[in-house]
Structure formats: C-alpha cells, structure tokens
Scaffold this active site. Structure first.
Site, mmCIF file in Angstrom:
data_model
loop_
_atom_site.group_PDB
_atom_site.id
_atom_site.type_symbol
_atom_site.label_atom_id
_atom_site.label_comp_id
_atom_site.label_asym_id
_atom_site.label_seq_id
_atom_site.Cartn_x
_atom_site.Cartn_y
_atom_site.Cartn_z
ATOM 1 N N ARG A 253 -12.164 10.785 -2.559
ATOM 2 C CA ARG A 253 -11.988 11.996 -1.754
ATOM 3 C C ARG A 253 -10.525 12.304 -1.435
ATOM 4 N NH1 ARG A 253 -16.350 10.920 2.883
ATOM 5 N NH2 ARG A 253 -16.099 8.776 2.154
ATOM 6 N N ARG B 16 25.722 7.971 3.087
ATOM 7 C CA ARG B 16 24.885 7.416 2.028
ATOM 8 C C ARG B 16 24.920 5.896 2.069
ATOM 9 N NH1 ARG B 16 27.286 10.331 -3.039
ATOM 10 N NH2 ARG B 16 25.881 8.902 -4.125
ATOM 11 N N ASP C 257 -9.011 1.091 5.677
ATOM 12 C CA ASP C 257 -8.644 2.499 5.862
ATOM 13 C C ASP C 257 -8.849 2.938 7.309
ATOM 14 O OD1 ASP C 257 -11.378 2.526 5.997
ATOM 15 O OD2 ASP C 257 -11.673 4.009 4.403
ATOM 16 N N ALA D 23 -11.701 -2.279 -1.063
ATOM 17 C CA ALA D 23 -12.013 -2.141 -2.485
ATOM 18 C C ALA D 23 -12.641 -0.798 -2.837
ATOM 19 C CB ALA D 23 -12.951 -3.270 -2.921
ATOM 20 N N GLY D 24 -12.619 0.155 -1.914
ATOM 21 C CA GLY D 24 -13.234 1.452 -2.197
ATOM 22 C C GLY D 24 -12.506 2.233 -3.274
ATOM 23 N N ASN E 270 36.231 8.741 -7.237
ATOM 24 C CA ASN E 270 35.955 7.337 -7.493
ATOM 25 C C ASN E 270 35.305 7.059 -8.843
ATOM 26 O OD1 ASN E 270 33.832 8.803 -6.184
ATOM 27 N ND2 ASN E 270 32.683 6.901 -5.999
#
Length: 454
Positions: free
Chosen positions: A17, A333, A104, A12-13, A386
């Site tokens: 920074r 792709r 973290d 929850a920080g 196409n």
C-alpha cells in the site's frame, strides 16, 4: 540468573500500500528508518530484539540495524502468527517475557512497553496488550472485556456484529507475553481461509487455557499507530516531531513557531536557544546554549557552539565554535570549521576550510580547501580557486591578512601574515608576509600598511 527480556519485532510485510519500490521499513520518518523506531523503543525498554524479516529485504535491512541485532527470516508470508513462530525458533530462551510488536508502529514508546510489562505482572496475566479508544471507523480488532476488566476476546472487524463494531476500544497490536506459555501455544494457532495465521488469535488460546489477558488502554490515541500508506506515514511523523519538540521545550529550548519546524530525534539543543520558524534540524546536529537559529535555516550533521547566530542559512557537516555569526543566505559545506568569533555575511560559502578566531568573511565570497588565519578580513566577492580540473589544491592565509574585494586566489598559494591584496587582484604566486600585492596577475609592490587588529 534472571529470565531474559526479549522483543519480537515483526517486519516481514510486503508493504504494497506504500506504492513504492522501496520496502516500507526503509522509509525515513523523523530522521530515521521506520523500522528503527519500533526496534529502538524495545531496546530502550530493556529488551533484546529479534527482528523478523522477509528474505528479499533481510540483507539490505542489516545496514539500518544496530550491530549485533538478531534477525530471523520468515521464508513465506503466512501471517503474523507464523512470524512469531519464526522468532521463537530463533531464540534459545525458554522462559521470561517477550514483547511482540510491529515494525511499522513508530509512535509506540518505551514507557508504554514498560507499562505493559508492569501490568502483566500486576494482573498475573499471560498476556498484556495495548488498546486505545480510537473511534469506530477503523479496521482494528474490537475489545470485549469481562467483569474484572480483563480481556474476554478480540473481535476482528470483518467478523464483528453491528453492535460489536461500535465498541469504542480497539487492539493496537503490542503485547507483553509469558514466553514459556507462548512456546506451548503458538503451534495451536490455525490458518484462516486465506492460509494466514493471525497472531491476534493468541488471545483465544490464552482464554482457552484459562489464562488471564490484561489490557492497557493508553490515553494517547497516537500510540501504536500503524503505518501502511504514505498518508499514515505523514500522520505518524507529525506525532513524532511534536513529541521531539515538546521534550526540547521542556528542557529549555524556545520554538517561535513549533509546528513549522522539523527536528530529528538525534538533534541536541542547549537551554535558552531560540529556534525560529521554518527551520530544519537533521542528523547528528548539536546546538549549544544561548543561540538563535533561523528563520528558515537548515542544519544537517552540524555542531554549533554557544551564543551563535545563524540567519536563514544552510549548514552541512560543519562545526562552529562559540560566538559565531552566519548569514543570512550563507552555505557551509562539509568540512567547514569556523573558530570562535568568526563572522560570515550573506551569500558566502565555505567548504573544507578552517577560519580561525576573529576572521570576518563578508558577502559574496567563496573559501574552499583553505586554512585562514586569525583576524583575517576577506572582502566581498573574493574566491579561492581550489580546483584545476583534476586536483583540489589548498590555500593558506596568515594571521591579520587583508584580502581585498574581488580577489582571486589560485591555489596552491600562500598569503603571508599581515599581507594585503588589492581589490580585483588575481594572485597566482605566494605573497610574502606584510607585502601588498595588486594587479592581474598580482605582484607584490611594497610593504603593506599595518592595520589595527580586529
């Protein structure tokens, strides 16, 4: 019924920074969001997680959490001790064991959490916490041990004497705790001058209750490394990616230049595959055995069969069966599917198309939204047109067809089995099986000469 294993993941920080409009826990590291590393470590160690979040990120965070993950909301940022209180209130469990870790700390491993669990049992301790010898130039709390080797107290750096600052062992902020005792103690943690409640004060509470506090000093100084800045994010990612590569190498994969290659944790690679320098392997990529990939190839969410060769190419959400050769400098792709033995030369591109067994697509060609039969030859510079500006159309090419160099196929169009197009043909109508089509626009002029099958 055995007592549950829980994990409170504190996330929850405010992450100021990071200098980012994106909350810290969403920044990606080695292929997944920062928060997921701590959460997944707890889950792998057999714990059911409760993630503590601030109200402003809670809804978005659900998108990166596994289904069914419990979430507790810390309405005001009153410190880590208050975050643990919020987590306790979110569970009905009265006893058992709980890991308390931070969202973290991506380098924290499941094995280390399991070691904390076993150490707490061995020592009969209320708390087992993680420490490391990480030098004296840091802001971690310094460890003071008693004659038995247990923790006597943790000294916060800002309150430490000059002598205490030189203590080599520091608290990394991961805990295994007796949940029943924690429920009784959490309310006794008092706010400091800033109004915050620090969870590190739980050690003082345990000692006041004459409870034993054990500590595991990890030999890996990277364990439990906190991420507060992008510099620390990069440092943690380097540690994680090194671990990923080392595991793969121990499983039989060769990296010609390991430090130059980035591999996500989710990637799977078969034995005796060679990954050359500069490769990036991401997402749900799976590579079979006995392949060679690289140099400087990018594979993202791609499946590769056995004995394939990929040279300096980009593959995205593509599938290769066995014995396929790609590149150099080709691009697959999403939706590209190359069957066994397909060969694709340099500067080719395939999108949403299936090339069947043994087809050869040589250089400078584009095949999109197409179904290409077996043993087809696609000459250099050939293009499936196409898209008409509104709709994507399909091209179908039959087995053993020969598409001459610089052929343009305007979809929707079908080239029959064994048919041939002459160099530079612009094909706007179907070509019957076995016919030769030439010209602009192309017209069928005669039966094509039969070619030897590849």
């Amino acid at each position: 019924m055995s007592a549950p294993h829980l994990a409170f993941v504190l996330a929850a920080g405010q992450s100021k920074r990071m200098r980012s409009k994106v909350p810290k826990i969403f920044h990606r590291i080695a292929g997944k969001p920062l928060l997921r590393w701590s959460l997944d470590a707890a889950t792998a160690a057999g714990a059911r997680a409760i993630v503590v979040l601030s109200p402003d990120v809670a809804e978005k965070a659900r998108d990166i959490l596994p289904d069914g993950t419990a979430v507790a909301i810390q309405p005001a940022m009153r410190g880590t001790g208050d975050a643990v209180r919020v987590a306790i209130e979110a569970t009905e469990a009265r006893d058992g064991e709980v890991f308390v870790i931070y969202g973290d700390t991506p380098t924290l491993s499941p094995a280390t959490l399991e070691r904390l669990r076993s150490l707490r049992a061995e020592r009969g301790a209320a708390i087992a916490l993680l420490t490391a010898t990480v030098g004296t130039q840091n802001s971690y709390g310094r460890m003071v041990r008693d004659e038995a080797g247990d923790v006597r107290r943790i000294v916060e750096v800002r309150l430490a004497t000059a002598e205490e600052r030189q203590l080599p062992e520091s608290n990394l902020g991961a805990y295994a705790i007796d949940l029943a005792w924690l429920r009784t103690a959490i309310g006794r943690l008092a706010p400091n001058a800033t109004g915050e409640i620090f969870f590190t004060d739980i050690v003082d509470a345990a000692i006041a209750d004459r409870k034993r506090v054990a500590a595991f000093c990890t030999p890996d100084p990277g364990e439990g490394m906190g991420v507060n800045t992008r510099v620390e994010l990069a440092a943690a990612e380097a540690i994680l990616r090194r671990r990923i590569r080392e595991k793969l190498m121990l499983d039989g994969v060769t990296f010609s230049d390991p430090e130059s290659t980035a591999v996500d944790e989710s990637v799977r690679i078969g034995a005796d595959t060679l990954i050359e320098r500069g490769c990036v392997l991401e997402g749900a990529t799976a590579i079979g055995p006995d392949c060679r990939v690289g140099p400087y190839s990018i594979l993202r969410d791609t499946t590769v069969g056995a004995r394939c060769v990929i040279e300096a190419s980009v593959l995205e959400s593509a599938t290769l069966e066995d014995d396929v050769r790609i590149g150099p400098y080709s691009h697959l792709r999403p939706g590209a599917y190359l069957e066994q033995g397909v060969g694709m030369g340099n500067y080719g591109e395939v999108k949403a198309a299936r090339l069947h067994k043994g087809t050869k697509m040589h250089h400078f060609s584009y095949v999109g939204d197409a179904d290409v039969g077996e043993r087809v030859n696609i000459g250099a510079g050939s293009i499936t047109m196409n898209y008409d500006g509104v709709t994507k159309h399909r091209t179908t090419i039959g087995n053993d067809a020969f598409i001459g160099s610089d052929t343009l196929l305007r979809a929707p169009v079908t080239i029959g089995e064994g048919a041939v197009t002459g160099a530079g043909a612009v094909v706007t109508k179907d070509v019957a099986p076995g016919m030769l089509a030439v010209g602009v626009p192309a017209r069928s002029i005669k039966k094509a000469e039969k070619r030897a099958k590849q």
